[in-house]
Motif scaffolding. Sequence first.
Motif, PDB file in Angstrom:
ATOM      1  N   TYR A 240      76.985  81.083  36.942  1.00  0.00           N
ATOM      2  CA  TYR A 240      78.050  81.501  37.934  1.00  0.00           C
ATOM      3  C   TYR A 240      77.753  80.730  39.164  1.00  0.00           C
ATOM      4  O   TYR A 240      78.307  80.470  40.050  1.00  0.00           O
ATOM      5  CB  TYR A 240      78.023  83.075  38.219  1.00  0.00           C
ATOM      6  N   ASN A 243      78.536  76.958  38.812  1.00  0.00           N
ATOM      7  CA  ASN A 243      80.056  76.738  38.999  1.00  0.00           C
ATOM      8  C   ASN A 243      80.399  76.954  40.244  1.00  0.00           C
ATOM      9  O   ASN A 243      81.094  76.125  40.700  1.00  0.00           O
ATOM     10  CB  ASN A 243      80.466  77.620  37.821  1.00  0.00           C
ATOM     11  N   GLY A 244      80.086  78.082  40.959  1.00  0.00           N
ATOM     12  CA  GLY A 244      80.260  78.282  42.422  1.00  0.00           C
ATOM     13  C   GLY A 244      79.844  77.134  43.243  1.00  0.00           C
ATOM     14  O   GLY A 244      80.781  77.010  44.268  1.00  0.00           O
ATOM     15  N   VAL A 247      82.330  74.421  43.157  1.00  0.00           N
ATOM     16  CA  VAL A 247      83.580  74.653  43.820  1.00  0.00           C
ATOM     17  C   VAL A 247      83.272  74.574  45.425  1.00  0.00           C
ATOM     18  O   VAL A 247      84.222  74.261  46.118  1.00  0.00           O
ATOM     19  CB  VAL A 247      84.319  75.956  43.304  1.00  0.00           C
ATOM     20  N   TRP A 286      95.724  81.489  31.409  1.00  0.00           N
ATOM     21  CA  TRP A 286      94.228  81.743  31.203  1.00  0.00           C
ATOM     22  C   TRP A 286      94.176  83.014  30.782  1.00  0.00           C
ATOM     23  O   TRP A 286      93.074  83.353  30.095  1.00  0.00           O
ATOM     24  CB  TRP A 286      93.246  81.268  32.525  1.00  0.00           C
ATOM     25  N   TRP A 299      86.515  80.870  29.690  1.00  0.00           N
ATOM     26  CA  TRP A 299      85.922  79.905  30.851  1.00  0.00           C
ATOM     27  C   TRP A 299      85.179  78.897  30.620  1.00  0.00           C
ATOM     28  O   TRP A 299      85.352  77.916  31.385  1.00  0.00           O
ATOM     29  CB  TRP A 299      84.694  81.050  31.503  1.00  0.00           C
ATOM     30  N   ILE A 303      86.228  75.153  32.475  1.00  0.00           N
ATOM     31  CA  ILE A 303      85.129  74.203  32.972  1.00  0.00           C
ATOM     32  C   ILE A 303      85.189  72.962  32.564  1.00  0.00           C
ATOM     33  O   ILE A 303      85.415  71.844  33.235  1.00  0.00           O
ATOM     34  CB  ILE A 303      83.734  74.854  32.783  1.00  0.00           C
ATOM     35  N   LEU A 335      91.344  76.330  38.009  1.00  0.00           N
ATOM     36  CA  LEU A 335      90.732  76.899  39.036  1.00  0.00           C
ATOM     37  C   LEU A 335      91.351  78.443  38.544  1.00  0.00           C
ATOM     38  O   LEU A 335      90.875  79.511  38.954  1.00  0.00           O
ATOM     39  CB  LEU A 335      91.338  76.617  40.559  1.00  0.00           C
ATOM     40  N   ASP A 338      88.781  80.342  36.953  1.00  0.00           N
ATOM     41  CA  ASP A 338      87.761  80.559  37.942  1.00  0.00           C
ATOM     42  C   ASP A 338      87.971  82.000  38.554  1.00  0.00           C
ATOM     43  O   ASP A 338      87.380  82.529  38.994  1.00  0.00           O
ATOM     44  CB  ASP A 338      87.330  79.502  38.842  1.00  0.00           C
ATOM     45  N   PRO A 342      85.581  85.268  35.577  1.00  0.00           N
ATOM     46  CA  PRO A 342      84.411  85.668  35.877  1.00  0.00           C
ATOM     47  C   PRO A 342      84.221  86.962  36.417  1.00  0.00           C
ATOM     48  O   PRO A 342      83.433  88.005  35.746  1.00  0.00           O
ATOM     49  CB  PRO A 342      83.953  84.700  36.922  1.00  0.00           C
ATOM     50  N   LYS A 412      78.705  71.556  37.208  1.00  0.00           N
ATOM     51  CA  LYS A 412      79.725  72.118  35.938  1.00  0.00           C
ATOM     52  C   LYS A 412      79.037  71.812  34.751  1.00  0.00           C
ATOM     53  O   LYS A 412      79.135  72.780  33.801  1.00  0.00           O
ATOM     54  CB  LYS A 412      81.164  71.838  36.086  1.00  0.00           C
TER      55      LYS A 412
END
Length: 431
Positions: A240, A243-244, A247, A286, A299, A303, A335, A338, A342, A412
């Motif tokens: 997390y 990936n955060g 972004v 999604w 998820w 990605i 997105l 995302d 999560p 990512k």
Amino acid sequence: MSIRPASLIAYGALGLPLAMVALPIYVLAPAYYTSRLGMPLSTAGLVLLLTRLVDTVQDPWLGRWADALAGSRRLRPALWATSLCLIAAFAALWMPPVSGWALTAWFAAALVLVYAAHSFMNVAYLAWGASLGLNCDALTRAAAWREGAGVIGVLIASAGPAWLMERDDLAPRNAMVPFIALFATLLIGAIWLLRFAPPWQRMPPARTRRSGHRGLRPFIVSVSRTVLGNPPFRMLLLPYFLNGLSVAIPASLAVFFIEDRLGVPRWVTPSLAIYFSAAAMGLPIWVGISRRIGPQRAWRAAIWVAIAAFVWAATLGRGDVVPFLVICVACGFALGADLAIPPVILAQCLPDGEGAGACFGIWTLIGKLCLAISALTLPGLAWLGYVPGLPATGIPGMALAFTYAGLPCLLKLGALSTLQMPSRLVSEELQ
């Protein structure tokens, strides 16, 4: 627990004004203070780093506070008071009455106040959603309504402020007044609608009393028990975070990249609108994919889509508008996952709802830490010779392009490599 659609709408409405605040703060404020108000890029980066670090460390405390308030029926009054503070601080951020070094102090103080008010509301709001149901379908529906409203708020925030600042008949420090008024109206209305939302599923009295203990040692013990003692949750933190961060970095640099690397400042508003419109369209898709193949697999697929689309942005240069818009559509679609998935995975790690506020406090802490670290890209680019408002070519331009698109794709890939084990742990824990 069956939840009526009207109740979900009442719950999800708050996501709209909260998202209206988030985008201008994290995406537009750095460019506003540097390009419009003349603050040096390195100074703005340092202010963003320090204020975001303050914002980061406060989230677990705010989560524990939300737990205690929910157990004592004082959460709604606290949300009302916090919303008024958020409106005042947000207005102060965009209408500074000072300049020079005083502008730096004003920027820092306004950010700290906005972050504190927004963080408490967001942590309490996410934890509230995690308590609405004990099955994946109910959690996914609540997240979809919340994030769907959030995407609408982001669309308003992506078009409104940029359009207002481009108007010649409005001074830069007064340009945001209409947007601030709209935000205040929607926030007050959303807080009022929460009276019709499903109630927070409070813990038994004994647990509530323990959550309300004050002091550093009880806090650390409680967080260790409810957060670090939860293996599925603990193993989700690293992917997390990666990936955060992937972004947060392009979010901090998007305006600079469009204006100075692509050389098309008037495409800032359309690009952001297209990006978040694609996220809005991708969100229900999604959610459907998640229901069919599971949240973790959905998820991971999202990605991969983001990597395949965004890596090409690092190769773009002056005037490459059409390829950039295509990338915006594909990345915006990814997105949507995302936004919705999560929080559902996290909620699945809390099958009895205990410590939801604390866990979401840690969860949002990770997101804030990503934003704080992303602020380091600004002084780094300044050191490499990049100056906001000037064409980004040569080494500064390549550095901006790689930092904006290449580095996030590498992050990512790191998130994907660490997501395998947490996904299996979550599945085993819930069986």
